[in-house]
Design an enzyme around this catalytic site. Structure first.
Site, short mmCIF file in Angstrom:
data_model
loop_
_atom_site.label_atom_id
_atom_site.label_comp_id
_atom_site.label_asym_id
_atom_site.label_seq_id
_atom_site.Cartn_x
_atom_site.Cartn_y
_atom_site.Cartn_z
CG ASP A 223 6.75 6.11 3.46
OD1 ASP A 223 7.19 6.62 2.42
OD2 ASP A 223 6.63 6.74 4.53
CD GLU A 274 -1.63 -15.09 6.31
OE1 GLU A 274 -2.54 -14.39 5.80
OE2 GLU A 274 -1.25 -14.96 7.49
C1 NOJ Z 1 9.08 8.71 1.90
C2 NOJ Z 1 8.12 9.16 0.85
O1 NOJ Z 1 8.61 8.77 -0.41
C3 NOJ Z 1 7.98 10.64 1.00
O2 NOJ Z 1 7.25 11.20 -0.06
C4 NOJ Z 1 7.36 10.95 2.34
O3 NOJ Z 1 7.33 12.35 2.52
C5 NOJ Z 1 8.14 10.32 3.47
N1 NOJ Z 1 8.51 8.97 3.20
C6 NOJ Z 1 7.35 10.33 4.76
O4 NOJ Z 1 6.30 9.42 4.68
#
Ligand code: NOJ
Length: 581
Positions: A223, A274
């Site tokens: 993310d 790993e």
């Molecule tokens: C990207 C994610 O896809 C989204 O849903 C989220 O709100 C933001 N990152 C923050 O983590």
């Protein structure tokens, strides 16, 4: 039809046709299905989807023919941001199940030949994470605060934020904690940013990656991979200066796409390697195209999302441009490209494609999806054509749950049920992303359309009445349904898959045609009139017309796949082709 020079060279580790896929490279041309777990299937009837629900629906995924599942966050969370606010990275939200439920889900997926990718959220934790609580309790100047990004407020009493920066969800990026310190949150205040200069933070994330890899996870979706590292030394720019003067391409921005973020991913690569096979990773990195290969490199995460089709109109030139650019970028990184039409953050593409080109998202959602009203028949027709187009491309396709049913965006959710922080933080100026997160309809009848058991609590976001006719059981009974089309397309794709090369073919205006090694031809007619069908045997048509039933042209807004005509077929099909190839 004549051929033009090949658009891409084979990537060094391209898969030879009809060879078994190298287990280490399974992800290069995979179909990955995104499960947003709170809205997928609710086994315990509390109104929220759970891991046992995912396990119960593995037969659906197997029948669909996907290679892997990407599971959005399932960790303990206050749900300030749909689970992207993580309390504990190495546990399961009790509302979604237990670690044993997780193990059962992995076993069921693997038994069906489906791999699992889990979401890792490394830019920020939740404000309920044990280390953030410890940081608050320990006070200014403490080692505990060093793990996050705390700064003294400005002014004698520290009452002013360190900068006037704005967060991505709206409102200030700094939150005061009442003792003169403020912490940075690039998203919601409940999502404090980690300090990636701190060795504890780095070590803890390596531990998390191993924790899940040891439990059988095959890969990770990272993310906001372009944030994480920060340089907040010296005089910090104002928001206006950030926007006006910070170069987003030089790798030296205070917190966005910094060059040093790749040090983190080199450390992670050592962890992935790993394992045998090495764990894969895919970066969610909203960066300029030329900055993407660094995330996708074999020394880093290995693959990066390309979101260009999320913002492209349904248009031949736009689609071709995206493909050409991204195949080159992926080859540059030694990776394969990704193709994404929808995910949990954007308006579902069945609705997008039913709207006039250029319709702005925010006012459309604020009109409850009525101004203008989408043409959903057209939207689904185009969505199916776009799906067949991307499935024929070299690389991986990421499918968002429900797109196999042609689900539209639920744009008219009442304000009172909205959960997304973008709605709450913008004070209603942006309706947010809940409309693509409405729970799936599995059956035409029953409480929550089979999302949960009979007698269970209502789905956490209400399903519209129109979802009943789109339910899985309805579509399973209809050979012309979108679900039947997805199943057919994925099965055909598996049989046709070949090395990661593509050759564009000459085509009339408004049409994109390309051939893959072995003779698999994909023709997409983006126009509103039929175009002549090239030579070959039609093996798939996104318009739903069964192959072999006298198709003489490519219908409007339709993709067809063709394979070479065997000599014995030539008489029967009148091979030769209207375009005279
Ligand atoms: C990207 C994610 O896809 C989204 O849903 C989220 O709100 C933001 N990152 C923050 O983590």
């Amino acid at each position: 039809m004549t051929t033009t020079p090949s658009a891409t060279a084979a990537a060094p580790s391209a898969l030879p046709a009809e060879q078994p896929v190298d287990p280490a490279l399974w992800w290069r041309q995979a179909v990955v299905y995104q499960v947003y777990p709170r809205s997928f299937a609710d086994a315990d009837g509390d109104g929220t989807g759970d891991l046992a629900g995912v396990t119960s629906r593995v037969p659906h995924l197997e029948r669909l023919g996907v290679d892997a599942v990407w599971l959005s966050p399932f960790y303990p969370s206050a749900l300030a941001d749909g689970g992207y606010d993580v309390d504990d990275y190495r546990d399961v939200d009790p509302r979604l199940g237990t670690l044993e439920d997780f193990d059962r889900m992995v076993a069921a997926l693997h038994a069906a030949g489906i791999r699992l990718i889990v979401d890792i959220v490394p830019n920020h934790s939740s404000d309920r994470h044990a280390w953030f609580r410890a940081a608050l309790a320990a006070g200014p100047g403490s080692p505990e605060r060093e793990r996050y990004v705390f700064r003294r407020g400005l002014g004698a009493d520290g009452a002013q934020p360190p900068t006037d920066w704005l967060s991505i969800f709206g409102g200030p990026s700094w939150e005061p904690v009442g003792d003169g310190d403020w912490y940075l949150h690039n998203f919601a205040p409940e999502q404090p940013d980690w300090n990636w200069d701190h060795p504890d933070v780095r070590a803890d994330f390596r531990r998390t990656l191993r924790f899940w890899a040891d439990r059988g996870v095959d890969g990770f979706r990272i993310d906001v991979a372009h944030f994480l590292t920060k340089d907040l030394t010296g005089v910090l720019p104002t928001q206006a200066e950030l926007e006006a003067t910070q170069d987003l391409t030089d790798g030296a921005h205070p917190f966005n796409d910094r060059d040093d973020v790749h040090d983190v991913y080199r450390e992670w690569r050592a962890v992935f390697d790993e394992y045998d096979p090495p764990r894969m990773a895919v970066a969610e990195a909203w960066v300029p195209a030329h900055r993407r290969p660094a995330y996708a490199s074999a020394e880093g995460l290995g693959q990066a999302f390309n979101f260009d089709l999320l913002v492209a109109e349904f248009d031949a030139a736009a689609f071709r441009r995206v493909v050409e650019e991204n195949l080159l970028l992926a080859a540059d990184a030694g990776s394969s490209s990704t193709w994404v039409l929808s995910n949990h953050d954007v308006v579902r593409h069945a609705s997008r494609y039913g709207l006039p080109a250029g319709t702005p998202r925010i006012p459309w959602l604020l009109s409850q999806g009525t101004d203008p009203a989408p043409d959903l028949v057209r939207g689904v027709r185009r969505a199916r054509a776009a799906t067949a187009f991307v499935l024929a491309l070299p690389g991986s396709t990421y499918v968002y749950q429900g797109e196999e049913l042609g689900l539209p965006e639920v744009a008219d959710l009442p304000d009172a049920v909205l959960q997304d922080p973008t709605w709450l933080r913008s004070r209603g100026a942006d309706k947010g992303r809940d409309g693509c997160r409405v729970p799936l309809p599995w059956t035409r009848d029953g409480d929550s359309l089979g999302f949960g058991p009979e007698g269970g609590r209502p789905a956490h976001l209400p399903q519209p009445a129109s979802f009943a006719e789109l339910a899985v059981d309805v579509q399973e009974a209809d050979p012309a349904s979108t679900l039947a089309f997805y199943r057919e397309a994925l099965a055909r794709r598996a049989g046709l898959q070949t090395v990661e090369e593509l050759e564009f073919l000459d085509a009339p205006e408004g049409v994109v045609a390309f051939r893959r090694p072995g003779g698999w031809v994909c023709v997409t007619n983006f126009t509103t009139a039929p175009v002549p069908l090239p030579a070959g045997r039609v093996v798939l048509s996104s318009s739903g017309r069964p192959p072999g039933e006298g198709l003489t042209d490519v219908p409007a807004e339709t993709t067809v796949w063709l394979t070479p005509v065997e000599p014995a077929d030539a008489v029967a099909t009148g091979a030769g082709g209207a375009t005279g190839r």
